[in-house]
Design an enzyme around this catalytic site. Structure first.
Site, PDB file in Angstrom:
ATOM      1  N   HIS A  17      -3.380  -6.795   1.730  1.00 44.64           N
ATOM      2  CA  HIS A  17      -2.776  -7.394   2.916  1.00 44.64           C
ATOM      3  C   HIS A  17      -1.685  -6.462   3.443  1.00 44.64           C
ATOM      4  CE1 HIS A  17       0.772  -8.629   0.573  1.00 44.64           C
ATOM      5  NE2 HIS A  17      -0.100  -8.907  -0.389  1.00 44.64           N
ATOM      6  N   ALA A  18      -0.891  -6.926   4.367  1.00 45.03           N
ATOM      7  CA  ALA A  18       0.031  -6.066   5.124  1.00 45.03           C
ATOM      8  C   ALA A  18       0.902  -5.132   4.279  1.00 45.03           C
ATOM      9  CB  ALA A  18       0.907  -6.911   6.042  1.00 45.03           C
TER      10      ALA A  18
END
Length: 92
Positions: A17-18
């Site tokens: 994810h980010a």
């Protein structure tokens, strides 16, 4: 010099994810050589592109293939593999 390729398993418990994607993409960019990442048998994307990396939808336990080309390819693959196999979510 031929490209270096390595397949690794994702270690972050919430996938790429980010935050871990940003760490990975920045390290790929800092390497200064062409690096790609592909999920399973999918098309490779530029590993230095955070949007490209996130768009792959990489989850915990998925296998990805890294490919790097250049004088520092092996060192770069080692560094990026370590980033991908580390559980960055456990450190938070």
């Amino acid at each position: 010099m031929p490209p270096i390729t390595r397949t690794v398993r994702i270690g972050s418990s919430h996938g790429l994810h980010a935050r871990p994607a940003k760490l990975f993409a920045q390290a790929a960019k800092d390497a200064g050589i062409p690096v790609t990442i592909a999920k399973d048998a999918g098309s490779p994307v530029n590993a230095a592109s955070i949007l490209g990396v996130i768009a792959l939808g990489i989850e915990y336990g998925d296998y990805v293939t890294l490919t790097a080309e250049g004088d520092t390819a092996e060192k770069t693959i080692d560094t990026l593999s370590e980033l991908l196999t580390t559980d960055h979510d456990a450190e938070a």
